[in-house]
Design an enzyme around this catalytic site. Sequence first.
Site, PDB file in Angstrom:
ATOM      1  N   HIS A  76       0.877  -1.171   0.000  1.00 25.31           N
ATOM      2  CA  HIS A  76       0.000   0.000   0.000  1.00 25.31           C
ATOM      3  C   HIS A  76       0.918   1.225   0.000  1.00 25.31           C
ATOM      4  CE1 HIS A  76      -3.979  -1.921   1.586  1.00 25.31           C
ATOM      5  NE2 HIS A  76      -3.269  -2.786   0.878  1.00 25.31           N
ATOM      6  N   ARG A  97      -4.412   4.688   1.620  1.00 30.54           N
ATOM      7  CA  ARG A  97      -5.732   4.433   2.205  1.00 30.54           C
ATOM      8  C   ARG A  97      -5.556   3.974   3.642  1.00 30.54           C
ATOM      9  NH1 ARG A  97      -9.217   1.273  -1.659  1.00 30.54           N
ATOM     10  NH2 ARG A  97     -10.977   2.693  -1.589  1.00 30.54           N
ATOM     11  N   HIS A  99      -7.428   1.927   6.376  1.00 30.58           N
ATOM     12  CA  HIS A  99      -8.554   0.995   6.450  1.00 30.58           C
ATOM     13  C   HIS A  99      -9.225   1.061   7.823  1.00 30.58           C
ATOM     14  CE1 HIS A  99      -6.611  -0.762   2.872  1.00 30.58           C
ATOM     15  NE2 HIS A  99      -7.829  -1.187   2.569  1.00 30.58           N
ATOM     16  N   GLU A 198     -14.191 -13.286   5.206  1.00 34.56           N
ATOM     17  CA  GLU A 198     -15.458 -13.805   5.725  1.00 34.56           C
ATOM     18  C   GLU A 198     -15.394 -15.324   5.900  1.00 34.56           C
ATOM     19  OE1 GLU A 198     -15.164 -11.917   2.876  1.00 34.56           O
ATOM     20  OE2 GLU A 198     -15.484 -10.161   4.152  1.00 34.56           O
TER      21      GLU A 198
HETATM   22  I1  8IG Z   1      -8.535  -8.406  -2.272  1.00 33.72           I
HETATM   23  O1  8IG Z   1     -12.762 -11.975  -0.143  1.00 33.72           O
HETATM   24  C1  8IG Z   1     -10.019  -8.929  -1.055  1.00 33.72           C
HETATM   25  N1  8IG Z   1     -10.448  -8.112  -0.127  1.00 33.72           N
HETATM   26  N2  8IG Z   1     -13.878  -8.780   2.941  1.00 33.72           N
HETATM   27  N3  8IG Z   1     -13.314 -10.404   1.386  1.00 33.72           N
HETATM   28  C2  8IG Z   1     -13.125  -9.175   1.934  1.00 33.72           C
HETATM   29  N4  8IG Z   1     -12.179  -8.335   1.509  1.00 33.72           N
HETATM   30  C3  8IG Z   1     -11.425  -8.749   0.484  1.00 33.72           C
HETATM   31  C4  8IG Z   1     -11.580  -9.995  -0.129  1.00 33.72           C
HETATM   32  C5  8IG Z   1     -12.576 -10.864   0.353  1.00 33.72           C
HETATM   33  N5  8IG Z   1     -10.659 -10.083  -1.102  1.00 33.72           N
END
Ligand code: 8IG
Length: 277
Positions: A76, A97, A99, A198
């Site tokens: 990043h 960015r 987060h 997830e």
């Molecule tokens: I690159 O599969 C990336 N960012 N939440 N889930 C989520 N964020 C992500 C994913 C993903 N792939």
Amino acid sequence: MLTPETNPLDDPQTDPFDVARIAAEQIAAATGVERHDVALTLGSGWGKAADLIGETTHTIPAQEIIGFSAPALEGHVGTLRSVLLPSGKRALVIGARTHYYENHGVRRVVHSVRTAAATGAKTMILTNGAGGIKQTWTPGTPVLISDHINLTADSPLEGATFIDLTDLYSTRLRELAKSIDSSLDEGVYCQFRGPHYETPAEVQMAKAIGGHIVGMSTALEAIAARQAGMEILGMSLITNLAAGIQKTPLSHQEVIEAGREAEPVITSLLARIVAAL
Ligand code: 8IG
């Protein structure tokens, strides 16, 4: 020893819009560019777009500008760039960015967007790398964000500030993007808090509530951009199918590689979109 970072945004007495205004003045002083017309936040996979959209005339390490933090993640890039577009317009390219999962609070998450607005930008292009729920989106597919579901349970708005989010991701700009690449699909972006990906059950929940893309950014930024009166274009690079949709476990390495492979195609697409603004 880590030197403790102080950021005026962390003081609840500070008005975040004052900090954004000062940041914009610092950018104007560092670049000699009084106003920017468009701003782009480049997420994973999108970094090279800055080189294609025009001529970078100034590169500022983000931490030299008030309110910005040093980058949290390798890969990043923590810079702000002023880019002269072929049209003569000016783009502010945000490669820094913050987060939500960094736990610095939502003010720091949206500071770059508020700063972009304070530099004069009327268009905000938000890009990210994300997971796809639609089976047809193979890794490396760019998709337009048509709407979002904010699953962070947070908001960049403070107090009783009621902002309409109808057509948050501008239909006009999505149509413009599709006029450049008619194969562009679109979908609803679900912002999860992260930084874990997830579970398959959470991906099924996202799908059931109308989501097509899962990620960890963008929704909170889009809300702040709308509050600032900007027109928003959101694009995700699908770097992986979401957990359970793809049969193999997710790996950050795989995500980086998919981004790298897709980079030439998506960055030239973005350059053509910016040229058409
Ligand atoms: I690159 O599969 C990336 N960012 N939440 N889930 C989520 N964020 C992500 C994913 C993903 N792939």
